[in-house]
Design a protein around this motif. Structure first.
Motif, mmCIF file in Angstrom:
data_model
loop_
_atom_site.group_PDB
_atom_site.id
_atom_site.type_symbol
_atom_site.label_atom_id
_atom_site.label_comp_id
_atom_site.label_asym_id
_atom_site.label_seq_id
_atom_site.Cartn_x
_atom_site.Cartn_y
_atom_site.Cartn_z
ATOM 1 N N LEU A 1 29.285 102.727 33.867
ATOM 2 C CA LEU A 1 29.500 101.845 32.726
ATOM 3 C C LEU A 1 29.005 100.454 33.096
ATOM 4 O O LEU A 1 29.156 100.014 34.246
ATOM 5 N N VAL B 1 25.772 100.995 36.247
ATOM 6 C CA VAL B 1 24.596 101.849 36.058
ATOM 7 C C VAL B 1 23.486 101.385 36.995
ATOM 8 O O VAL B 1 23.170 100.198 37.085
ATOM 9 N N SER C 1 24.147 106.382 32.697
ATOM 10 C CA SER C 1 25.116 106.346 31.598
ATOM 11 C C SER C 1 25.494 107.745 31.122
ATOM 12 O O SER C 1 26.307 107.884 30.204
ATOM 13 N N LYS D 1 30.089 109.019 35.624
ATOM 14 C CA LYS D 1 29.086 108.310 34.840
ATOM 15 C C LYS D 1 29.323 106.817 35.022
ATOM 16 O O LYS D 1 30.463 106.368 35.271
#
Length: 721
Positions: free
Chosen positions: A460, A464, A492, A458
């Motif tokens: 940060l 992103v 995110s 994911k």
């Protein structure tokens, strides 16, 4: 750091003790402190002149914002404010050996299974007798000229093993930070080569040191997160004012060094701390600046410290009156220094990250024999060939970063921890990665075997919207072959990357896996969790992991490192089974792993290292401990199994439970037990007496300690009634 190693023979010795000497840099920059002797030694400078070791601190440098608060940590106790000189009057520094074309060559394998071949090791080489057992071997017969830098180095049968392996380029192409081959680790907790920063006799004799020094401090006042140029850190302070490994320390340059109440040699060191400063490269039981260590055969043939090269120069008390309160922490910017994390062109068409962030804990494990494919010890997925795929227990190893730094976050996809990778920059613009190699954890993969790899990611902050991919890489010393996943745009939320790689060539040393982000800039970071590599050619191929519910935060963590056979145990890593020492550390001792265990296959051996607090040493999980915010009236039971080793047999130990906060602590001592060569159990019960306690920790303490003392611990248990 400006060093050259000159071979020196002594009658009756087969070992080379190097005398490292330095180029006479500008007197305007360096200054000279008067000394009773002079030298006319020829000199040369390893590493680039703009490396972290060779570049002076500019006038009026910027300081880190909380420099004064950081330095107050060093003045908080007499032990921390007293600077010692390992190598001069005690062990725990580094012997350095010059080699040549006639020196026998060996392959050295480290505890992670990485190997370095063609290492020159002189016949009869004397090894440091401590558990750190550091060594530097200079080889100028190859290109580039290099310094092999090994930690926990020891003989094994007719060969040698080490806790970590790597070599640093000592030519003008070397940056004094990065190391290559094997585990690509230089031995220091920060990853740097042990050669960097060592003080030598000829420097003291000539009256000036023309390079930065290297220092260590108590891990209790050091953050677990380092700063550039550190590639890892091993402190455990949670304070925002904790010192940071990788930090640059300078003595206030306005001080007249000749006015200080120091020995002449101490003034030479003080002047170097003004001009070049010292890089924080390690943690240890005392505040230390490292000098070259010399060894000689003792009366029983075992190596012992040789202080004669330092006679009339330094005696270990040289910094007894050093003004520690006048130190300051200087801001270091990577762009101001020469950085080079490669030594040869890549064999693949596109840039391939070269990992440089292998951890090296203050606690020093003994090297073990690596298995061809490590059995996962922290792996939640059946058939996963990776160790520590989910960072559980707050452990980073064996994951590391190229052009980034890795830290632990509780923003996890499953379990309670994940890895956060933050871009720090480097010589290849716009990329950073997290990986476990090369060669990786799948050793010697057979040709034709297919492996599936996956990881959850994911983004940060500014990461992103940027692109990542997963790469599986088979490699040996001469070639690499990669399979890349499809590119994925970071969001995110959690997304899975996957790739499949078939080993197409014979003779591959290993298979590793890495995630790389493109278009990186300041502020970029990503989170990774649940890495998996499985053998798709096997009938027991790993299924794709499914999400597990994340547990709610609890004041007492569930143990996650290695098997925990005791229900209700509140401790992480109670039996050292994952080959991991953290969170256990020693005060006035050193910790390494041993297979002489009470249960399972691992235990911890604690060896007395000495210090200023008499004849005691400990092993514990440190304040505040792993039971956080205990409530008044709660009752806890603690136990551990112990046995004596060497001179500790017949001496006393006890187990202690301690509640503490920043202002106070209260302890309950268990019964004193006399150590034997067999296993015995220690126990203690503690009732929380005060409100507002930050945590409850436990430790074992031995009294009457002397050189040669050691004891083994296994199966710590802490439960709440």
């Amino acid at each position: 750091m400006g060093m050259m190693n000159l071979a020196r023979r002594r009658p009756g010795r087969v070992v080379f003790h190097c005398v490292l000497v330095f180029f006479l840099m500008s007197m305007v920059i360096g200054g000279i402190v008067a000394m009773p002797k002079a030298t006319s030694a020829a000199v040369a400078i390893p590493f680039n002149t703009r490396s972290i070791w060779n570049q002076p601190i500019p006038a009026n440098p910027a300081l880190v914002s909380n420099s004064s608060q950081m330095i107050q940590n060093l003045t908080s106790t007499p032990d921390r404010s007293q600077i010692i000189l390992p190598g001069v009057h005690q062990y725990w520094s580094v012997p350095v050996y010059e080699t040549d074309a006639s020196t026998p060559r060996y392959t050295v394998t480290d505890m992670y299974g990485y190997s370095v071949s063609n290492v020159p090791i002189p016949n009869g080489v004397l090894l440091d007798p401590t558990s750190d057992s550091k060594i530097v071997l200079i080889d100028r017969t190859v290109s580039p000229a290099r310094a092999y830098s090994f930690w926990a180095f020891e003989r094994s049968g007719s060969g040698y093993t080490a806790g970590s392996t790597g070599w640093g380029d000592i030519t003008t192409n070397g940056d004094g930070i990065h190391n290559f081959d094997g585990g690509r680790w230089g031995g220091r907790a920060t990853g740097w080569n042990y050669l960097g920063g060592l003080i030598t006799p000829d420097e003291i004799r000539q009256g000036h040191i023309d390079h930065a020094l290297v220092m260590s401090v108590d891990p209790a006042i050091v953050s677990p997160t380092g700063v550039w140029p550190a590639m890892q850190a091993d402190g455990y302070s949670s304070s925002s004012d904790a010192l940071r490994e990788g930090g640059r320390i300078q003595l206030d340059p306005s001080i007249d060094v000749n006015s200080l109440n120091l020995t002449p040699g101490g003034k030479v060191i003080a002047r170097a701390l003004q001009v070049y400063g010292a890089w924080m490269g390690d943690t240890g039981g005392s505040t230390a600046i490292y000098a070259q260590e010399f060894l000689k055969p003792g009366t029983n043939g075992a190596p012992t410290l040789d202080q004669s090269p330092w006679q009339g120069l330094l005696d270990g008390s040289d910094l007894n009156n050093f003004p520690v309160n006048r130190l300051r922490v200087v801001q270091a910017n990577e762009s101001d220094f020469y950085v080079n994390n490669s030594w040869a062109p890549s064999t693949v068409a596109t840039p391939t990250p070269t990992a440089t962030n292998t951890p090296a804990p203050t606690a020093t494990p003994q090297p073990g024999t690596a298995t061809p494919t490590p059995t996962p010890s922290i792996a939640p997925f059946s058939g996963n060939l990776l160790t520590n795929p989910g960072f559980e227990g707050g452990v980073i190893s064996p994951w590391r970063s190229w052009q980034g730094s890795v830290s632990i976050t509780n923003d996890a996809r499953s379990g309670t921890a994940a890895g956060k990778v933050t871009y720090v920059g480097g010589t290849t613009a716009g990329m950073f990665s997290v990986d476990d190699g090369p060669p990786g954890q799948v050793a010697n993969p057979p040709s034709g075997t297919t492996y599936n790899g996956s990881v959850w990611v994911k983004g940060l902050g500014s990461s992103v919207g940027k692109t990542v991919r997963l790469v599986m890489r088979a490699s040996n010393s001469t070639a690499e072959y990669e399979t890349r996943s499809s590119d994925l745009v970071l969001s995110s939320g959690w997304q899975q990357l996957s790739a499949t790689h078939t080993i197409a060539n014979t003779g591959m040393t290993g298979l590793d896996i890495y995630v790389v982000q493109f278009g990186a800039g300041a502020g970029d970071a990503l989170v990774v969790d649940d890495f998996s590599v499985s053998n798709a050619s096997s009938s027991t191929a790993t299924p794709t992991p499914t999400p597990s519910p994340a547990p709610s935060p609890s004041p007492t963590p569930t143990p996650t490192v290695g098997p925990n056979p005791f229900p209700g145990n509140l401790l992480a890593n109670p039996g050292f089974e994952g080959g991991v020492i953290s969170p256990w550390t020693s005060w006035q001792g050193r910790v390494n792993l041993t297979n002489d265990s009470h249960n399972g296959s691992r235990a911890a051996k604690v060896t007395y290292a000495g210090g200023k607090n008499g004849t005691l040493y400990t092993i514990g999980n440190g304040k505040p401990g792993e039971v956080l915010s205990p409530l008044v009236g709660q009752v806890y039971n603690g136990t551990v199994w112990v046995k004596g080793a060497g001179g500790s047999v017949g001496k006393s130990v006890r187990l202690v439970l301690r509640e503490s906060n920043s202002a106070s602590e209260q302890e309950t001592y268990g019964a004193t037990v006399t150590l034997t060569a067999g296993w015995q159990q220690l126990s203690v019960t503690h009732t929380i007496k005060s409100s507002g306690m930050a945590g409850l920790d436990m430790y074992v303490v031995q009294s009457g300690a002397a050189k040669g003392d050691a004891f083994i611990v296994d199966d710590f248990v802490l439960t709440k009634k």
